[in-house]
Design an enzyme around this catalytic site. Structure first.
Site, PDB file in Angstrom:
ATOM      1  N   ASP A 187      13.694   1.533  -2.900  1.00 19.06           N
ATOM      2  CA  ASP A 187      12.856   2.129  -2.937  1.00 19.06           C
ATOM      3  C   ASP A 187      14.333   4.129  -3.440  1.00 19.06           C
ATOM      4  OD1 ASP A 187      11.888   5.165  -2.914  1.00 19.06           O
ATOM      5  OD2 ASP A 187      11.883   5.536  -0.416  1.00 19.06           O
ATOM      6  N   ASP A 240       7.213   1.895  -3.510  1.00 13.64           N
ATOM      7  CA  ASP A 240       6.041   3.455  -3.589  1.00 13.64           C
ATOM      8  C   ASP A 240       6.272   3.716  -4.809  1.00 13.64           C
ATOM      9  OD1 ASP A 240       8.299   5.076  -2.885  1.00 13.64           O
ATOM     10  OD2 ASP A 240       8.854   4.423  -0.971  1.00 13.64           O
ATOM     11  N   GLU A 298     -22.109 -17.808  -9.766  1.00  6.80           N
ATOM     12  CA  GLU A 298     -22.248 -15.924  -9.432  1.00  6.80           C
ATOM     13  C   GLU A 298     -23.462 -15.667  -9.708  1.00  6.80           C
ATOM     14  OE1 GLU A 298     -21.783 -13.107  -9.873  1.00  6.80           O
ATOM     15  OE2 GLU A 298     -20.172 -13.059 -11.512  1.00  6.80           O
ATOM     16  N   HIS A 341     -12.711 -18.013 -12.887  1.00  9.08           N
ATOM     17  CA  HIS A 341     -12.910 -19.041 -13.951  1.00  9.08           C
ATOM     18  C   HIS A 341     -12.047 -18.070 -15.380  1.00  9.08           C
ATOM     19  CE1 HIS A 341     -15.432 -16.975 -16.485  1.00  9.08           C
ATOM     20  NE2 HIS A 341     -16.257 -16.906 -15.099  1.00  9.08           N
ATOM     21  N   GLU A 385      14.851   5.029  -8.042  1.00 13.61           N
ATOM     22  CA  GLU A 385      14.267   3.528  -7.785  1.00 13.61           C
ATOM     23  C   GLU A 385      14.174   1.967  -8.709  1.00 13.61           C
ATOM     24  OE1 GLU A 385      10.113   7.103  -6.862  1.00 13.61           O
ATOM     25  OE2 GLU A 385      10.500   5.594  -9.068  1.00 13.61           O
ATOM     26  N   ASP A 399      13.406   3.965   2.224  1.00 11.76           N
ATOM     27  CA  ASP A 399      13.714   5.247   2.002  1.00 11.76           C
ATOM     28  C   ASP A 399      15.060   5.636   3.054  1.00 11.76           C
ATOM     29  OD1 ASP A 399      12.791   7.809   1.267  1.00 11.76           O
ATOM     30  OD2 ASP A 399      12.095   7.781   3.711  1.00 11.76           O
TER      31      ASP A 399
END
Length: 437
Positions: free
Chosen positions: A9, A75, A316, A240, A50, A124
């Protein structure tokens, strides 16, 4: 291969203004803090701080093990999206920092995840300690830092305060609460911290247990490793590779032409196989019976030295008369049927296709069968858009309409871990980092 989590951070008091960053390197398996870094960097913007935190965290991890797999959690949406390659880097101050970060580890070894600010408290706090030190005319010192202890206290408080939720089988929240409660009661390992950037004594055993519990439950394991509550059955869910219909965004289910992979799809499968082989955690491969999934599975399995088992439950959805059509073409030809299908999971596509409700019932049964068969192991399931989204939806306890709110790319990887108590943890979703050159 060792696996690290890097949390980073940065902040600026004024933006631009006095700025600093913080980074922490965590062992992805044990949750132990391995290193911390923080620095006051003078006047700068939030984004610069950051990025500086990201670079410092990656370098700290590299010093510990240059061959490790690294999962970055921040974040900052800007940094995560730019470093993941989804957003362009336009600002001239960001470009050299992003380049610097990209050169610390080879790209295949690093993955990125955005997290809410409240989950990034440790980094932080380090950044704020660095800015506080700068205000005093000093630089941050590891010996005076309380960031790890405060992060432990915050996580411990949350673990005590949060009620144990209830939910359907496969609900991750209930399992997480049970794990935190067990650790808070002292029923987990209480090994001391292995923090390498500090010299003081480790935190009390209970706080350390809470730190490991919170991180193990909350943080994705880049290698899908076992959690503190015991080794789960882990499904690595691979969509796939591309077929000729994929770029055209046409309905392609189990009732259509059953297309093969395109050249692009085969190259995607090769990249997936190489990435998973480097990781080395997959122990079995199970595929849908359709051609595109069997081809993808075969290419990947060749890299892993494994055989492919086919399971019809992974096929599927059958889209009936919509097979081969684009969404716009279905809207034009079958508007009423499409509107009903979008509004109700019990509605079948035109021509007696398969409803999402029926698909969910099939996938739940397949999940339970495979969890029992692969308890404690990691298995690659090669399937399709709807089944993979349904695995994730059921694990989260999300409503059926959430299927329309997930993006799942060709040859993407997702992962869900299933524990012995019936609960689940979504570890990864729509990761395509392995497809980048």
């Amino acid at each position: 291969m060792r696996e690290f989590i890097v949390e980073a951070d940065g902040g600026s008091r004024g933006n631009p203004g006095p700025a600093g960053y913080g980074s922490v390197v965590i062992d992805a398996t044990t949750g132990q803090t391995l290193a911390e870094a923080a620095e006051y960097i003078g006047v700068a913007t939030n984004n610069v701080a950051e990025y500086r935190g990201l670079v410092a965290g990656l370098r700290a991890a590299h010093e510990l093990d240059p061959t490790a797999a690294v999962h970055v959690r921040m974040d900052s949406k800007l940094v995560i999206e730019q470093m993941s390659g989804r957003w362009k880097i336009k600002h001239p101050d960001m470009k050299p920092l992003a380049f610097e970060a990209s050169k610390v580890y080879p790209a295949p070894q690093v993955t990125y995840e955005w997290i809410p600010r409240e989950q990034n408290k440790h980094a932080d706090r380090l950044a704020n300690e660095a800015m506080d030190a700068g205000k005093r005319g000093e630089q941050w010192s590891a010996s005076g830092s309380t960031a790890e202890l405060e992060a432990a206290d915050a996580r411990a408080a949350r673990a005590v305060a949060e009620p144990e939720p209830s939910g359907p089988p496969g609900d991750a929240a209930a399992g997480a609460a049970r794990a935190r409660a067990a650790l808070a009661d002292g029923r987990a390992d209480t090994a001391p911290s292995a923090t390498s950037a500090k010299s003081e004594a480790p935190a009390p055993a209970k706080a350390e247990a809470d730190v490991r519990a919170a991180r193990t439950v909350a943080a994705p394991s880049t290698g899908w490793g076992p959690a503190d509550m015991g080794a789960p059955a882990t499904f690595v869910l691979l969509r796939h590779g591309e077929t000729p219909l994929t770029p055209q965004k046409r309905f392609s289910g189990s009732g259509g032409t059953d297309p093969s992979l395109s050249d692009v799809g085969r190259e995607q499968a090769e990249r997936v196989g190489a990435a998973l082989a480097r990781r080395g955690t997959v122990q079995a491969v199970v595929a849908s019976p359709l051609t595109r999934t069997r081809e993808t599975a075969g290419i990947v399995a060749a890299h892993l030295g494994l055989d492919v088992t086919v399971d019809d439950g992974l096929r599927e959805t059958d889209f009936g008369a919509w097979e081969g059509l684009t969404f716009g073409e279905v809207r034009e030809r079958y508007a009423d049927d499409l509107n009903a299908w979008l509004a109700d999971p019990e509605t079948r596509p035109t021509g007696d296709g398969e409803s999402f409700a029926a698909t969910a019932t099939r996938i739940a049964a397949t999940r339970d069968k495979l969890v029992a068969a692969y308890a404690g192991r990691t298995v690659l399931l090669v399937s399709h858009v709807t089944p993979i989204k349904t695995f994730v939806r059921l694990a989260l306890g999300a409503p059926p309409e959430s299927l329309f709110r997930m993006e799942l790319s060709a040859a993407s990887l997702s992962a869900v871990a299933y524990y012995a108590d019936g609960n689940a943890s979504v570890r990864l979703f729509n990761d395509t980092s392995h497809l980048r050159p």
